[in-house]
Enzyme design. Structure first.
Site, PDB file in Angstrom:
ATOM      1  CE  LYS A 130       4.680 -22.496  75.701  1.00  0.00           C
ATOM      2  NZ  LYS A 130       4.630 -21.826  77.014  1.00  0.00           N
ATOM      3  CE1 TYR A 182       5.087  -6.612  45.298  1.00  0.00           C
ATOM      4  CE2 TYR A 182       5.948  -8.233  46.840  1.00  0.00           C
ATOM      5  CZ  TYR A 182       5.137  -7.899  45.776  1.00  0.00           C
ATOM      6  OH  TYR A 182       4.378  -8.870  45.196  1.00  0.00           O
ATOM      7  CG  MET A 239       3.309 -14.807  50.722  1.00  0.00           C
ATOM      8  SD  MET A 239       1.711 -15.025  49.931  1.00  0.00           S
ATOM      9  CE  MET A 239       0.912 -13.485  50.296  1.00  0.00           C
TER      10      MET A 239
HETATM   11  C1  LIG Z   1       5.818 -21.961  77.676  1.00  0.00           C
HETATM   12  C2  LIG Z   1       5.896 -22.274  79.112  1.00  0.00           C
HETATM   13  C3  LIG Z   1       6.974 -23.013  79.636  1.00  0.00           C
HETATM   14  C4  LIG Z   1       8.193 -23.347  78.830  1.00  0.00           C
HETATM   15  O1  LIG Z   1       8.960 -22.161  78.712  1.00  0.00           O
HETATM   16  P1  LIG Z   1      10.374 -22.142  77.962  1.00  0.00           P
HETATM   17  O2  LIG Z   1      10.858 -20.762  78.219  1.00  0.00           O
HETATM   18  O3  LIG Z   1      10.090 -22.405  76.527  1.00  0.00           O
HETATM   19  O4  LIG Z   1      11.205 -23.197  78.569  1.00  0.00           O
HETATM   20  C5  LIG Z   1       6.919 -23.388  80.969  1.00  0.00           C
HETATM   21  N1  LIG Z   1       5.864 -23.047  81.760  1.00  0.00           N
HETATM   22  C6  LIG Z   1       4.832 -22.300  81.280  1.00  0.00           C
HETATM   23  C7  LIG Z   1       3.720 -21.932  82.201  1.00  0.00           C
HETATM   24  C8  LIG Z   1       4.808 -21.888  79.961  1.00  0.00           C
HETATM   25  O5  LIG Z   1       3.800 -21.143  79.500  1.00  0.00           O
END
Ligand SMILES: *Cc1c(COP(=O)(O)O)cnc(C)c1O
Length: 360
Positions: A35, A255, A303
Site C-alpha cells: 500500500k 523562519y 519547504m
Molecule cells: C499495513 C498493514 C499490514 C502491514 O503492516 P506492517 O506493520 O507494515 O508490516 C498488514 N495488515 C494490515 C491489515 C495492514 O493494514
C-alpha cells in the site's frame, strides 16, 4: 548530472533478501503489503522484485492502488485492505481485485453484487479482534456465523485480523487478539488464515497461520524495536549542500528566527525540506551526518531547504555540492523518525518526489 536534489537509493537486493529471510522463518506464505506506493519505495520495482522471489499474494489499501498494481501484473491475487465502497464493485471485480470485507454491510453488498453478476465473487473476511478499526465486530461475527448462507455467493479466500500492538513484545492485547482470532477463525476450517504484520511475524510462530502480511520490515524497518534491527536496510538518502556561510554569535537562522547562535560558527544549507518529506517536526531535533559525524539541524525546516551546524566538525569539512547522509549507516529510518517523535512508517511514506531515485 547534479539535479540539486537528494539521492534516494533503494536496494532491491536487500528487499529480496528480507523477503527470503521471512519465508525461511515460517511455513506460512509471505504476502507483500505494498500500500501507499509500497511505503513510498516505488510500487512497480517492489512488486516485480517480490514476484521474482515467489510472492503470490499482495495487499494494497484502496481500489485505486489495486488498479495501479494491475498495470504491473494481471493475475496475482491482490487484497484491498480498506474494503469496497458503494459504486466501486464493478471496477473491483473487473480488475480481479479481492476486497477485504470489513463489516456485515460490506459482506451483504458484495454478496448482492455477486448475485447480479451471476457468479461467485472472491472476498477476504476481516474480523475485529480488539483494535476497533476495521473488521466485523463481535455482534456481526455472531450474526454471520449463525447463518453462513449469506456467504453462498462469495468465494472466501482468506479470513484475517490485524494486531494493534505487535511491535510491543509483551503487550497484553497481543495474546488477547490471538486468542479471539483463533476462536473465530476456527469457525472457517477450510479457509486460509492470516493474522501477522511485520512485527507479528517476529513474535509467536503459532500466530503465523497460512499467510503472513509484512510491509514495514520488507522495506528495512525494525519490526522488533526492543532489539537491534533483524532485517537489512533497504533505503538510504543523501542530500547535497547548496551553500555554506559563516555566522556570528547572536545572529539567527531561518523562519521565525527560532535559533540564536551562541558562538561564531559555520552553517550549511541543504536541498531538502518538508516538501521532500523531511518533517517540519524535525526542526531543531534531527541530525544529518558528514563522514559519520553528526551535524544538528538548526532552525526551522522550510519547504525546500534546511540548515545544519558544521561548527564542531573534526578534520576535512564539506563544500557546496557535497552530500550529507540523512538515512544510511549512521542513521536508520527508525532513528530519524524518533527525532521527530514519529515512526519510520511515516518517514518512508512521506519521502517526496524530488529525489533522484536510484534502484540498485
Ligand atoms: C499495513 C498493514 C499490514 C502491514 O503492516 P506492517 O506493520 O507494515 O508490516 C498488514 N495488515 C494490515 C491489515 C495492514 O493494514
Amino acid at each position: 548530472m547534479q539535479t540539486q536534489a537528494g539521492v534516494l537509493k533503494i536496494d532491491l537486493s536487500a528487499l529480496k533478501s528480507n523477503y527470503k529471510q521471512f519465508q525461511s522463518m515460517t511455513s506460512a506464505h509471505v504476502a507483500g503489503v505494498v500500500k501507499a506506493n509500497a511505503y513510498g519505495i516505488g510500487l512497480e520495482r517492489v512488486v516485480r522484485s517480490l514476484l521474482d522471489e515467489g510472492c503470490r499474494q499482495f495487499f494494497v489499501a484502496t481500489v485505486g492502488e489495486g488498479l495501479a498494481l494491475r498495470k504491473i501484473n494481471f493475475n496475482v491475487p491482490v487484497g484491498i485492505l480498506g474494503g469496497i465502497l458503494p459504486g466501486a464493485e464493478s471496477e473491483c471485480l473487473h480488475a480481479n481485485l479481492t476486497p477485504v470485507l470489513n463489516s456485515l454491510e460490506m459482506v451483504h453488498r458484495w454478496a448482492a453484487f455477486a448475485k447480479t453478476q451471476g457468479q461467485k465473487c472472491q472476498a477476504i473476511l476481516q474480523f475485529c479482534t480488539g483494535m476497533n478499526r476495521l473488521g466485523l465486530g463481535a455482534d456481526e461475527i455472531e450474526t454471520l456465523t449463525a447463518d453462513l448462507s449469506v456467504l453462498d455467493g462469495l468465494d472466501i479466500q482468506i479470513v484475517m485480523s490485524h494486531f494493534a500492538c505487535a511491535d510491543e513484545k509483551d503487550h497484553w492485547l497481543n495474546q488477547e487478539q490471538a486468542k479471539r482470532f483463533a476462536e473465530i477463525a476456527g469457525r472457517f476450517p477450510l479457509v486460509q488464515k492470516s493474522l501477522c504484520n511485520s512485527s507479528g511475524l517476529f513474535r509467536d510462530k503459532a500466530w503465523h497461520y497460512d499467510l503472513v502480511r509484512p510491509g514495514y520490515a520488507l522495506y528495512g524497518g525494525n519490526p522488533t524495536p526492543e532489539t537491534d534491527n533483524p532485517v537489512c536496510p533497504v533505503v538510504s538518502l543523501d542530500v547535497p549542500i547548496l551553500q555554506i556561510r559563516n555566522v556570528k554569535k547572536g545572529e539567527v537562522i531561518g523562519y521565525g528566527a527560532s535559533h540564536v547562535f551562541e558562538r561564531d560558527t559555520q552553517v550549511a544549507t541543504l536541498a531538502m525540506g518538508y516538501a521532500d518529506g523531511f518533517l517540519r517536526a524535525h526542526s531543531g531535533q534531527a541530525k544529518l551526518f558528514w563522514r559519520g559525524q553528526a551535524c544538528p539541524v538548526i532552525g526551522r525546516v522550510s519547504m525546500d531547504v534546511l540548515s545544519v551546524d558544521l561548527g564542531h566538525l573534526q578534520g576535512e569539512t564539506p563544500n557546496p555540492g557535497d552530500m550529507l547522509e540523512v538515512i544510511g549507516p549512521h542513521q536508520s529510518i527508525d532513528d530519524l523518525a524518533q527525532s521527530a517523535g514519529t515512526i519510520g512508517y511515516e518517514v518512508l511514506t512521506s519521502l517526496g518526489t524530488r529525489y533522484a531515485r536510484l534502484y540498485v
